[in-house]
Design a protein around this motif. Sequence first.
Motif, short mmCIF file in Angstrom:
data_model
loop_
_atom_site.label_atom_id
_atom_site.label_comp_id
_atom_site.label_asym_id
_atom_site.label_seq_id
_atom_site.Cartn_x
_atom_site.Cartn_y
_atom_site.Cartn_z
N CYS A 172 26.95 48.13 44.90
CA CYS A 172 27.76 49.18 44.91
C CYS A 172 28.14 49.15 43.53
CB CYS A 172 28.97 48.90 45.91
SG CYS A 172 30.10 47.63 45.42
N VAL A 173 28.82 50.50 43.49
CA VAL A 173 29.45 50.93 42.15
C VAL A 173 30.83 51.34 42.57
CG1 VAL A 173 29.49 52.64 40.40
CG2 VAL A 173 27.34 51.79 41.10
N LEU A 174 31.77 50.64 42.01
CA LEU A 174 33.40 51.22 42.58
C LEU A 174 33.81 52.01 41.16
CD1 LEU A 174 34.35 47.57 43.43
CD2 LEU A 174 33.74 49.31 44.87
N VAL A 175 34.38 52.87 41.36
CA VAL A 175 35.19 53.90 40.42
C VAL A 175 36.67 54.02 40.82
CG1 VAL A 175 34.98 56.31 39.40
CG2 VAL A 175 33.02 55.19 40.49
N CYS A 193 26.03 42.21 41.72
CA CYS A 193 25.64 43.35 42.29
C CYS A 193 26.59 44.40 42.44
CB CYS A 193 25.20 43.01 43.79
SG CYS A 193 26.52 41.98 44.78
N VAL A 194 28.03 44.20 42.13
CA VAL A 194 29.08 44.90 41.88
C VAL A 194 29.23 45.38 40.52
CG1 VAL A 194 31.65 45.33 42.77
CG2 VAL A 194 29.97 43.92 44.01
N ARG A 195 29.44 46.79 40.31
CA ARG A 195 29.48 47.27 39.06
C ARG A 195 30.97 48.05 39.13
NH1 ARG A 195 26.95 43.81 38.17
NH2 ARG A 195 24.95 43.52 37.25
N LEU A 196 31.66 47.96 38.20
CA LEU A 196 33.04 48.60 38.31
C LEU A 196 33.07 49.43 36.98
CD1 LEU A 196 36.02 48.75 39.05
CD2 LEU A 196 36.43 46.75 37.68
N VAL A 197 33.43 50.97 37.36
CA VAL A 197 33.72 51.91 36.22
C VAL A 197 35.24 52.50 36.34
CG1 VAL A 197 32.89 54.24 35.85
CG2 VAL A 197 31.19 52.75 36.47
N HIS A 430 37.78 43.13 34.45
CA HIS A 430 37.26 43.95 33.13
C HIS A 430 36.15 44.84 33.74
CE1 HIS A 430 39.71 41.71 30.52
NE2 HIS A 430 39.18 40.48 31.02
N PRO A 431 36.38 46.32 33.77
CA PRO A 431 35.15 47.15 33.74
C PRO A 431 33.91 47.18 33.18
CG PRO A 431 36.77 48.17 32.29
CD PRO A 431 37.40 47.17 32.83
N ASP A 432 32.92 47.41 33.75
CA ASP A 432 31.58 47.45 32.96
C ASP A 432 31.47 48.64 32.11
OD1 ASP A 432 30.10 45.12 34.27
OD2 ASP A 432 30.81 46.28 36.12
N LEU A 433 32.15 49.69 32.50
CA LEU A 433 32.20 50.91 31.86
C LEU A 433 33.36 51.68 31.91
CD1 LEU A 433 30.38 52.81 29.95
CD2 LEU A 433 29.62 53.99 32.28
N GLY A 438 38.40 63.65 28.87
CA GLY A 438 37.74 64.78 28.45
C GLY A 438 36.22 64.73 28.86
N LEU A 439 35.68 63.80 29.56
CA LEU A 439 34.25 63.89 29.71
C LEU A 439 34.17 64.24 31.18
CD1 LEU A 439 31.49 62.97 28.42
CD2 LEU A 439 31.74 60.95 29.54
N GLY A 440 33.45 65.34 31.37
CA GLY A 440 33.25 66.06 32.66
C GLY A 440 32.62 64.91 33.61
N ALA A 441 32.80 65.23 35.03
CA ALA A 441 32.05 64.25 35.94
C ALA A 441 30.60 64.01 35.86
CB ALA A 441 32.56 64.62 37.49
N GLU A 442 30.11 65.28 35.83
CA GLU A 442 28.34 65.01 35.60
C GLU A 442 27.73 64.55 34.55
OE1 GLU A 442 26.17 66.07 37.96
OE2 GLU A 442 27.86 66.78 39.05
N ALA A 443 28.54 64.79 33.29
CA ALA A 443 28.21 63.87 32.12
C ALA A 443 28.39 62.56 32.29
CB ALA A 443 28.89 64.65 30.70
N ALA A 444 29.62 62.13 32.88
CA ALA A 444 30.08 60.75 33.03
C ALA A 444 28.94 60.00 34.19
CB ALA A 444 31.38 60.80 33.52
#
Length: 451
Positions: A172-175, A193-197, A430-433, A438-444
């Motif tokens: 999973c990816v957690l935002v 297996c768990v990534r944090l943004v 601590h997050p992975d990323l 200012g960075l739009g959702a699509e670019a992010a």
Amino acid sequence: MTSAPYLPAARADGSATGPGAAPADRPYLLRCPVCHESYQDDGLRLDCAGTHRPGLLSTEYARDFAPGPGSGPFRYACWLPNAARALPGGAIGATYRAERLGRELGLNELWVAFSGHWPERGAALDTGSFKELETQAVLARLPQRPPVLVVASAGNTAAAFLRACSRQRVDCVLVVPDEALPALAVAGERADCVRLVTVAGDYTDAIELADAIAARPGFQAEGGTRNVARRDGLGTALLAAAETIGRLPDHYVQAVGSGAGAIAAHQAARRLLAAGFPAAHRPDAVSGGLPRLTLCQNAPFAPMVRAWQDGLAEPVIGSGPEVRAAVAAVHARELTTRKPPYAVVGGVRESLVESGGELRAVDNAEAAAAGALFAATEGNDIEPAAAVALAGLRQAVAAGRIRPEETVLLHVTGGGRARRAAAHPPAAVHPDLRIPPGLGAEAAAYLVTGA
């Protein structure tokens, strides 16, 4: 797709490794409340395929209410989607009669559903939040080889998914917003297996990024309130409380951000009533024995309260600096959802109307005083959202909306974190990323997924 180094690799067939195999027989259907179309559940469906106004899919079970052994949420596997694949170590809260707090409020029959950490009372949710109930049900519903699950959270939901997905080895990816990181410290060790943004913004910014990630091949939005497993998992708190009390309460009180927990409680009560469970019997019953919902938000950000009081079809919520300032000013940041399922069919407004309920706004001072009152009378700490609910209950009693002789269920949706931290000091997360401002959702999303 090209997988970024900090994400679990999505499979070529659009799936990823997941927990154990799902049973072929699912003794329930998913039903659209708008067009009444039904679906066999694939473990991932979030919406009706029809073109019509929005509505929340619900589960229709062929099984009677027959609680099983044990005390976790899977005791209610009869009314959980795909719960034949119960996860090991399922945990739930505890319901008890709060006599001291009831005396302070002038209530003779006050019951507390404590969804948090309180071992002495049997509440075993280690992250201190009712979000563990929904997480366990969501993972149990997944198919054998699910896509990478994408979850947006203001903090508590991410902590619950971090813990559960790490233990069950679910990709999973957690935002989450940057400010939510401290809330994740209670979750324990994070598996790879768990990534944090994290995003530089608020919960709404996290939702927008999560939606953009979930649109990529090999990823799947968890769905929030649209996920039937999330709502039915949260509904186990009401099922357990009704079992303990011996009937449905006259009033159900909870703080709401999205309102998923309140919708879940209302749906669970409807199922119990239809199954012949003893009804609420308040003197002024207006809805055939369902508990009256008293739902609470934290001023200055209380959009559903304003919509309810003004008779609006939808909450009017902007996105400018004044809205962000209101979000930043509240005591309970987890209640600041800007896209609540208020007007959808099966949503918050419909639940309030059917139950004869109401929405209330409490300010920060009222919430803080309520949290202190609970600690003094009951002997445990509660989370800010739960303090908002208690403050709203105080208001309702003072206004005569709740009478001293009526049976009241207060859902403390989080608590006991300070108690648990004393024995198990939390570790920094601590997050992975981190997505810069200012960075739009699509670019992010491209930065996160590499696709």
